[in-house]
Design an enzyme around this catalytic site. Structure first.
Site, PDB file in Angstrom:
ATOM      1  N   ASP A 270       6.573  38.489  43.588  1.00 47.70           N
ATOM      2  CA  ASP A 270       7.747  37.688  43.972  1.00 47.70           C
ATOM      3  C   ASP A 270       7.446  36.223  43.679  1.00 47.70           C
ATOM      4  O   ASP A 270       6.368  35.732  44.028  1.00 47.70           O
ATOM      5  CB  ASP A 270       8.083  37.862  45.452  1.00 47.70           C
ATOM      6  CG  ASP A 270       9.517  37.468  45.777  1.00 47.70           C
ATOM      7  OD1 ASP A 270       9.925  36.348  45.400  1.00 47.70           O
ATOM      8  OD2 ASP A 270      10.232  38.274  46.401  1.00 47.70           O
TER       9      ASP A 270
ATOM     10  N   LEU B 159      15.055  34.909  57.367  1.00 45.43           N
ATOM     11  CA  LEU B 159      14.467  35.477  58.579  1.00 45.43           C
ATOM     12  C   LEU B 159      15.390  36.452  59.292  1.00 45.43           C
ATOM     13  O   LEU B 159      14.941  37.235  60.131  1.00 45.43           O
ATOM     14  CB  LEU B 159      14.053  34.349  59.527  1.00 45.43           C
ATOM     15  CG  LEU B 159      13.081  33.318  58.949  1.00 45.43           C
ATOM     16  CD1 LEU B 159      12.689  32.308  60.007  1.00 45.43           C
ATOM     17  CD2 LEU B 159      11.851  33.983  58.354  1.00 45.43           C
TER      18      LEU B 159
ATOM     19  N   ARG C 257      16.632  39.049  58.069  1.00 45.06           N
ATOM     20  CA  ARG C 257      16.444  40.414  57.582  1.00 45.06           C
ATOM     21  C   ARG C 257      15.050  40.656  56.988  1.00 45.06           C
ATOM     22  O   ARG C 257      14.647  41.811  56.821  1.00 45.06           O
ATOM     23  CB  ARG C 257      17.507  40.766  56.526  1.00 45.06           C
ATOM     24  CG  ARG C 257      17.395  39.906  55.272  1.00 45.06           C
ATOM     25  CD  ARG C 257      18.651  39.884  54.434  1.00 45.06           C
ATOM     26  NE  ARG C 257      18.498  38.974  53.284  1.00 45.06           N
ATOM     27  CZ  ARG C 257      18.603  37.658  53.381  1.00 45.06           C
ATOM     28  NH1 ARG C 257      18.849  37.078  54.530  1.00 45.06           N
ATOM     29  NH2 ARG C 257      18.454  36.899  52.311  1.00 45.06           N
TER      30      ARG C 257
ATOM     31  N   ASP D  29      17.015  41.507  43.389  1.00 47.67           N
ATOM     32  CA  ASP D  29      18.438  41.320  43.653  1.00 47.67           C
ATOM     33  C   ASP D  29      19.252  40.921  42.432  1.00 47.67           C
ATOM     34  O   ASP D  29      20.347  40.384  42.572  1.00 47.67           O
ATOM     35  CB  ASP D  29      18.633  40.282  44.763  1.00 47.67           C
ATOM     36  CG  ASP D  29      18.075  38.902  44.374  1.00 47.67           C
ATOM     37  OD1 ASP D  29      17.545  38.766  43.257  1.00 47.67           O
ATOM     38  OD2 ASP D  29      18.180  37.982  45.207  1.00 47.67           O
ATOM     39  N   ASN D  30      18.742  41.156  41.216  1.00 48.63           N
ATOM     40  CA  ASN D  30      19.566  40.883  40.037  1.00 48.63           C
ATOM     41  C   ASN D  30      19.267  41.895  38.945  1.00 48.63           C
ATOM     42  O   ASN D  30      18.157  42.416  38.849  1.00 48.63           O
ATOM     43  CB  ASN D  30      19.368  39.446  39.543  1.00 48.63           C
ATOM     44  CG  ASN D  30      18.002  39.222  38.957  1.00 48.63           C
ATOM     45  OD1 ASN D  30      17.764  39.527  37.783  1.00 48.63           O
ATOM     46  ND2 ASN D  30      17.071  38.715  39.771  1.00 48.63           N
TER      47      ASN D  30
ATOM     48  N   CYS E 214      16.556  57.151  33.146  1.00 44.82           N
ATOM     49  CA  CYS E 214      15.947  55.904  33.618  1.00 44.82           C
ATOM     50  C   CYS E 214      17.018  55.104  34.358  1.00 44.82           C
ATOM     51  O   CYS E 214      18.194  55.478  34.385  1.00 44.82           O
ATOM     52  CB  CYS E 214      15.357  55.093  32.454  1.00 44.82           C
ATOM     53  SG  CYS E 214      16.575  54.280  31.384  1.00 44.82           S
TER      54      CYS E 214
ATOM     55  N   CYS F 192      20.001  54.183  32.284  1.00 48.41           N
ATOM     56  CA  CYS F 192      20.986  55.266  32.141  1.00 48.41           C
ATOM     57  C   CYS F 192      22.027  55.182  33.250  1.00 48.41           C
ATOM     58  O   CYS F 192      23.188  55.547  33.066  1.00 48.41           O
ATOM     59  CB  CYS F 192      20.303  56.631  32.219  1.00 48.41           C
ATOM     60  SG  CYS F 192      19.234  57.068  30.850  1.00 48.41           S
TER      61      CYS F 192
ATOM     62  N   CYS G 207      23.559  38.190  48.393  1.00 48.22           N
ATOM     63  CA  CYS G 207      23.875  38.298  49.812  1.00 48.22           C
ATOM     64  C   CYS G 207      24.324  36.960  50.377  1.00 48.22           C
ATOM     65  O   CYS G 207      25.014  36.917  51.397  1.00 48.22           O
ATOM     66  CB  CYS G 207      22.695  38.870  50.590  1.00 48.22           C
ATOM     67  SG  CYS G 207      21.219  37.845  50.546  1.00 48.22           S
TER      68      CYS G 207
ATOM     69  N   CYS H   2      20.832  55.813  25.488  1.00 48.06           N
ATOM     70  CA  CYS H   2      20.312  54.721  26.318  1.00 48.06           C
ATOM     71  C   CYS H   2      19.314  53.883  25.522  1.00 48.06           C
ATOM     72  O   CYS H   2      18.404  54.414  24.879  1.00 48.06           O
ATOM     73  CB  CYS H   2      19.626  55.305  27.554  1.00 48.06           C
ATOM     74  SG  CYS H   2      18.795  54.067  28.589  1.00 48.06           S
TER      75      CYS H   2
END
Length: 261
Positions: free
Chosen positions: A65, A74, A76, A133-134, A176, A179, A193, A254
């Site tokens: 990350d 904080l 979640r 998240d993307n 995958c 797909c 979010c 694919c």
């Protein structure tokens, strides 16, 4: 693969509640100690998932990350507290794991994942759990997993809905992640979010379900709990609680895995 040595008395005590389960047993716990999981994303999914993955005794963890802890996390992201605000999530997460169980091997990467470095991060892993998240990152991770022949567990959450799916697109006849979603999302155009909101407990539900699926996959062929569940996507509904599942077929066209296998 070389199995780790038998569990000593301290480890037997620590994992006693696993070992007494016939579906896991001593063989399953020893197998988990010898597995390498790469966790991509330490946010709403990766943060609580890591706590249960470490608790399960998965012996080697690579945490990825590039973000820093923000006060809005904080609500979640249960791994962090107010003292962590402004610090790198990967560094904080490693510190947490080291304090929680010093016998686990932990490495980190705080580089942003791209198509250029994703392969280096997943190579040699037994499983990659992607909770980013993307779509640009998700597809880069998926393509790298196909190329390096590494199973992928993909988890996502938004508002009151989550999804968890397992993919082995490098195998003939198996889909995958690309797909599933196609090529339309290569740009970073995923809703966030911050824009849509998210129930904190919903992220926790998806995260713990993903952690359980990870344990199943890592025990495939070892214990009765082990199951790949390949190509299955599970949808978790939080607004009106429920769950349903469907299977993704391999797409011969694919761009990620169509020629694989």
């Amino acid at each position: 693969m070389t199995l780790p040595p038998p569990l000593d008395n301290a480890r037997l005590d620590r994992f006693a509640r696993h070992i007494v389960l016939p579906e896991i047993g001593g063989a399953g716990q020893v197998a988990l100690a010898g597995r390498h999981l790469v966790l991509v994303g330490l946010g709403g999914i990766g943060s609580p998932a890591l706590q249960y993955l470490a608790g399960a005794g998965i012996g080697k963890l690579t945490l990825v990350d590039d973000d820093r802890v923000d006060v809005s996390n904080l609500q979640r992201q249960t791994l962090f507290n107010t003292r962590d605000i402004g610090h790198g999530k990967a560094v904080v997460a490693k510190r947490w794991v080291t304090g929680f169980d010093p016998e686990l091997e932990v490495s980190i990467s705080d580089r942003r994942i791209t198509t250029d470095n994703a392969h280096d991060l997943v190579v040699g892993a037994d499983l990659v759990l992607d909770g980013t998240d993307n779509f640009a990152t998700r597809l880069a991770v998926s393509d790298a997993c196909v190329a390096e022949r590494v199973p992928l567990l993909s988890a996502a959450v938004g508002r009151f809905q989550g999804q968890v799916g397992a993919f082995v697109g490098h195998l003939a006849g198996e889909a995958c992640y690309r797909c599933f979603v196609g090529d339309a999302f290569d740009a970073e155009d995923c809703d966030t979010c911050a824009e849509d909101g998210m129930l904190g407990a919903m992220a926790g539900w998806v995260a713990t379900f993903a952690a359980m699926q990870a344990v199943r996959i890592l025990l495939d062929g070892v214990s009765a709990l082990g199951e790949g569940d390949w190509g299955r996507v599970h949808l978790l509904e939080g607004l009106k609680p429920g769950m349903r599942s469907f299977t993704i077929a391999k797409d011969p066209a694919c761009t990620g895995c169509g020629s694989a296998g």
